[in-house]
Design a protein around this motif. Structure first.
Motif, PDB file in Angstrom:
ATOM      1  N   THR A  35       0.830  -1.204   0.000  1.00  0.00           N
ATOM      2  CA  THR A  35       0.000   0.000   0.000  1.00  0.00           C
ATOM      3  C   THR A  35       0.859   1.246   0.000  1.00  0.00           C
ATOM      4  O   THR A  35       0.638   2.192  -0.753  1.00  0.00           O
ATOM      5  CB  THR A  35      -0.929   0.013   1.226  1.00  0.00           C
ATOM      6  OG1 THR A  35      -1.729  -1.163   1.221  1.00  0.00           O
ATOM      7  CG2 THR A  35      -1.832   1.248   1.207  1.00  0.00           C
ATOM      8  N   GLY A  36       1.893   1.233   0.866  1.00  0.00           N
ATOM      9  CA  GLY A  36       2.821   2.353   0.886  1.00  0.00           C
ATOM     10  C   GLY A  36       3.549   2.504  -0.425  1.00  0.00           C
ATOM     11  O   GLY A  36       3.822   3.615  -0.875  1.00  0.00           O
ATOM     12  N   SER A  37       3.853   1.373  -1.043  1.00  0.00           N
ATOM     13  CA  SER A  37       4.545   1.415  -2.326  1.00  0.00           C
ATOM     14  C   SER A  37       3.683   2.077  -3.393  1.00  0.00           C
ATOM     15  O   SER A  37       4.183   2.826  -4.229  1.00  0.00           O
ATOM     16  CB  SER A  37       4.914  -0.011  -2.749  1.00  0.00           C
ATOM     17  OG  SER A  37       5.533  -0.022  -4.010  1.00  0.00           O
ATOM     18  N   ALA A  38       2.374   1.801  -3.378  1.00  0.00           N
ATOM     19  CA  ALA A  38       1.477   2.413  -4.357  1.00  0.00           C
ATOM     20  C   ALA A  38       1.420   3.928  -4.163  1.00  0.00           C
ATOM     21  O   ALA A  38       1.442   4.699  -5.128  1.00  0.00           O
ATOM     22  CB  ALA A  38       0.082   1.802  -4.236  1.00  0.00           C
ATOM     23  N   ILE A  39       1.339   4.368  -2.901  1.00  0.00           N
ATOM     24  CA  ILE A  39       1.334   5.807  -2.619  1.00  0.00           C
ATOM     25  C   ILE A  39       2.648   6.431  -3.042  1.00  0.00           C
ATOM     26  O   ILE A  39       2.693   7.518  -3.622  1.00  0.00           O
ATOM     27  CB  ILE A  39       1.070   6.058  -1.120  1.00  0.00           C
ATOM     28  CG1 ILE A  39      -0.289   5.505  -0.718  1.00  0.00           C
ATOM     29  CG2 ILE A  39       1.158   7.547  -0.803  1.00  0.00           C
ATOM     30  CD1 ILE A  39      -0.553   5.560   0.766  1.00  0.00           C
ATOM     31  N   SER A  40       3.731   5.736  -2.746  1.00  0.00           N
ATOM     32  CA  SER A  40       5.056   6.232  -3.100  1.00  0.00           C
ATOM     33  C   SER A  40       5.204   6.399  -4.599  1.00  0.00           C
ATOM     34  O   SER A  40       5.757   7.391  -5.080  1.00  0.00           O
ATOM     35  CB  SER A  40       6.123   5.273  -2.575  1.00  0.00           C
ATOM     36  OG  SER A  40       7.402   5.657  -3.001  1.00  0.00           O
ATOM     37  N   SER A  41       4.694   5.427  -5.349  1.00  0.00           N
ATOM     38  CA  SER A  41       4.799   5.499  -6.808  1.00  0.00           C
ATOM     39  C   SER A  41       4.051   6.707  -7.348  1.00  0.00           C
ATOM     40  O   SER A  41       4.542   7.418  -8.225  1.00  0.00           O
ATOM     41  CB  SER A  41       4.242   4.215  -7.428  1.00  0.00           C
ATOM     42  OG  SER A  41       4.981   3.085  -7.004  1.00  0.00           O
ATOM     43  N   ALA A  42       2.846   6.950  -6.804  1.00  0.00           N
ATOM     44  CA  ALA A  42       2.059   8.098  -7.245  1.00  0.00           C
ATOM     45  C   ALA A  42       2.789   9.404  -6.933  1.00  0.00           C
ATOM     46  O   ALA A  42       2.832  10.321  -7.760  1.00  0.00           O
ATOM     47  CB  ALA A  42       0.685   8.078  -6.573  1.00  0.00           C
ATOM     48  N   CYS A  43       3.384   9.495  -5.746  1.00  0.00           N
ATOM     49  CA  CYS A  43       4.123  10.702  -5.362  1.00  0.00           C
ATOM     50  C   CYS A  43       5.350  10.902  -6.256  1.00  0.00           C
ATOM     51  O   CYS A  43       5.667  12.034  -6.645  1.00  0.00           O
ATOM     52  CB  CYS A  43       4.554  10.621  -3.901  1.00  0.00           C
ATOM     53  SG  CYS A  43       3.192  10.737  -2.724  1.00  0.00           S
ATOM     54  N   GLY A  84       5.766  14.196  -8.453  1.00  0.00           N
ATOM     55  CA  GLY A  84       6.897  15.085  -8.218  1.00  0.00           C
ATOM     56  C   GLY A  84       7.768  15.249  -9.448  1.00  0.00           C
ATOM     57  O   GLY A  84       8.192  16.369  -9.782  1.00  0.00           O
ATOM     58  N   TYR A  85       8.026  14.145 -10.128  1.00  0.00           N
ATOM     59  CA  TYR A  85       8.853  14.211 -11.330  1.00  0.00           C
ATOM     60  C   TYR A  85       8.163  15.010 -12.432  1.00  0.00           C
ATOM     61  O   TYR A  85       8.791  15.813 -13.136  1.00  0.00           O
ATOM     62  CB  TYR A  85       9.163  12.799 -11.820  1.00  0.00           C
ATOM     63  CG  TYR A  85      10.038  12.738 -13.040  1.00  0.00           C
ATOM     64  CD1 TYR A  85      11.401  13.012 -12.961  1.00  0.00           C
ATOM     65  CD2 TYR A  85       9.507  12.411 -14.281  1.00  0.00           C
ATOM     66  CE1 TYR A  85      12.215  12.960 -14.087  1.00  0.00           C
ATOM     67  CE2 TYR A  85      10.301  12.367 -15.413  1.00  0.00           C
ATOM     68  CZ  TYR A  85      11.652  12.641 -15.305  1.00  0.00           C
ATOM     69  OH  TYR A  85      12.451  12.597 -16.427  1.00  0.00           O
ATOM     70  N   THR A  86       6.849  14.824 -12.570  1.00  0.00           N
ATOM     71  CA  THR A  86       6.087  15.575 -13.572  1.00  0.00           C
ATOM     72  C   THR A  86       6.155  17.072 -13.305  1.00  0.00           C
ATOM     73  O   THR A  86       6.398  17.872 -14.217  1.00  0.00           O
ATOM     74  CB  THR A  86       4.617  15.117 -13.577  1.00  0.00           C
ATOM     75  OG1 THR A  86       4.558  13.725 -13.907  1.00  0.00           O
ATOM     76  CG2 THR A  86       3.804  15.913 -14.587  1.00  0.00           C
ATOM     77  N   ALA A  87       5.944  17.467 -12.047  1.00  0.00           N
ATOM     78  CA  ALA A  87       5.988  18.891 -11.694  1.00  0.00           C
ATOM     79  C   ALA A  87       7.342  19.489 -12.026  1.00  0.00           C
ATOM     80  O   ALA A  87       7.436  20.599 -12.576  1.00  0.00           O
ATOM     81  CB  ALA A  87       5.673  19.073 -10.211  1.00  0.00           C
TER      82      ALA A  87
END
Length: 496
Positions: free
Chosen positions: A303-311, A315-318
């Motif tokens: 679950t944490g990994s999924a949140i981490s991937s989204a972040c 962040g990279y997109t921004a």
């Protein structure tokens, strides 16, 4: 009330005129929030390229044959090599927009590479090693199409770059969603044609740019903005560390919901705030998202990994949006070659992403003082990213060595307002067939320069300046500078 409204409503007087004027003013004010001088959907054609690269080579949802070597790494390596060669030969081969051979080579490379890639899946018994030349041709095409679009964006001010690039990110994600519903043969047809569509849109985009604003065969070189390159490289490295986890599911790096969400947020903020938008705010979005991503991934479960991937993706997109605006602005304001500047920046970014992926594989089996290699690598990268971001949003650095004013409200607003005004003049010039000299004088008139000031700046006689102004008014079908200001939609404060 505009001149046209006065003609159509000659009997409107007194309070009715005032009420109508106020209503028109409100509508005009609302429209000004989202209007872009010379807007064309062709400028979001880079989103078509993003859809192609995800469908065919990066994070693809297509089950291509497995090879004994990482196809993605070699795809990036070939792209890096092409861009570095173009950097070294910039003075000989640039600019690209008026060189048909560059577009032909790019189109053929992407078409051949994509076709070979799908042949390995569609035709039974075909040697999967066809993916080797597919990767080679695809990498060559990728490097060239990046530089072609960099030239287009290098002709625009930061506001337009941010709007168009965020719009491209959104468009690219939507195209990928549509392609996911296609059967494999149709997907192969559409994916093969995407780069050609993107190249056509790049050519169309350049036609919407005034000739005086297009890339010059001669360009200036100032001290390279290595801080910008370094910061983007560090973010690329951080992203590479968790890239395999970031899009191991249904979505890829250009279609993930986090990518779409961040692009939409930035797009709406820029459209509604315009000159008052603080570009450093984008960095303040990217930093916490990246830190969370690097901390959550090694520390929590799936679950944490999924949140981490989204972040990580957000962040990279921004940060890519901010770097695109910064580098494009350097090309726009200082006559810097986009081939040279973006060639270096994108090469370094791809190289450090590749190093990040390699570091993840290497560190997975190591431990130091009871701390896993993953945690050590993430901790070090968090520290580097924080330092790099603080350096980027530092007002002294942005207004000093990089000659930028993105961190200073008044200077930023003045610079963006002038850039928008110059863009609008360029669009009027192209629409009404003004000459290069008339375009130059139109821009001076828009800046409230007197005839005497125009004479001195253009080194022309009084009679010549007045003749040019008369011709400009005739072509624009106006009779005074007030009508010119109305046409340029300048506010009362800007006219004074």
């Amino acid at each position: 009330m505009s001149q046209e409204e006065k003609k159509n409503n000659p009997g409107v007087i007194g309070s009715n005129e005032a009420d109508n004027h106020e209503e028109t003013k409100k509508k005009k004010s609302l429209k000004s929030y989202v209007s872009i001088p010379g807007f064309s959907f062709a400028f979001i054609g880079i989103g078509v390229y993003r859809a192609w690269i995800e469908t065919a080579f990066v994070g693809s949802f297509v089950p291509f044959p497995q090879l004994p070597f990482p196809m993605r790494d070699w795809f990036d390596i070939f792209g890096i090599a092409v861009m570095l060669v173009c950097v070294l030969l910039t003075r000989r081969i640039g600019p690209f927009y008026n060189r048909r051979a560059v577009f032909v080579i790019c189109g053929l490379s992407t078409t051949i590479g994509t076709a070979l890639l799908f042949v390995t899946t569609l035709v039974p018994g075909v040697d999967p090693m066809l993916m080797v030349p597919a990767t080679l041709f695809g990498g060559i095409g990728m490097g060239l199409i990046i530089l072609i679009w960099s030239e287009v964006y290098g002709c625009l001010n930061p506001f337009r770059v941010t709007v168009y690039y965020c719009g491209s990110i959104v468009a690219g994600a939507l195209i990928v969603y549509a392609l996911m519903g296609l059967k494999l043969p149709w997907l192969a047809v559409f994916a093969t044609g995407l780069p050609l569509i993107s190249l056509y849109m790049a050519q169309r985009s350049m036609q919407h740019i005034a000739p005086t604003d297009r890339p010059s065969p001669t360009y200036d070189i100032f001290k390279a903005p290595w801080q910008i390159f370094l910061v983007m490289a560090l973010y690329g490295f951080a992203y590479g560390l968790i890239e395999s986890e970031a899009y191991s599911g249904l979505f890829g790096p250009h279609s993930a919901p986090a990518v779409l969400s961040v692009a939409l947020i930035i797009l709406l903020l820029v459209l509604f705030r315009k000159e008052s938008f603080d570009f450093a705010f984008i960095a303040r979005i990217a930093l916490p998202l990246t830190v969370i991503a690097l901390w959550l991934l090694p520390a929590f479960d799936s679950t944490g990994s999924a949140i981490s991937s989204a972040c990580a993706l957000g962040g990279y997109t921004a940060f890519t949006v901010l770097i695109m605006a910064l580098c494009s602005n350097l090309c726009y304001r200082y006559n810097t070659s986009a081939i040279w500047l973006f060639g270096i920046e994108r090469s370094l970014r791809l190289l450090f992403m590749l190093l990040g992926r390699a570091t993840t594989s290497f560190a997975a089996g190591y431990e130091l003082f009871g701390v896993s290699g993953d945690n050590l690598t993430s901790g070090l990268t968090i520290l580097l990213v924080i330092i790099a971001t603080m350096l980027l949003i530092s007002q002294k650095e942005l207004t000093g060595q990089w000659k930028e004013s993105l961190a200073d409200d008044k200077e930023r607003q003045d610079a963006l307002r002038l850039s928008n005004l110059m863009d609008h003049c360029g669009q009027l010039s192209e629409k009404h067939g003004l000459t290069a000299r008339e375009t130059e004088i139109l821009r001076l008139l828009a800046q409230r320069k007197t005839v005497g000031m125009i004479e001195r700046e253009c080194h022309i006689a009084n009679g010549t300046a007045k003749a040019h102004i008369r011709h400009i008014y005739q072509k624009l079908e106006i009779h005074s500078r007030k009508e010119l200001f109305d046409m340029l939609d300048l506010s009362a404060s800007e006219r004074q």
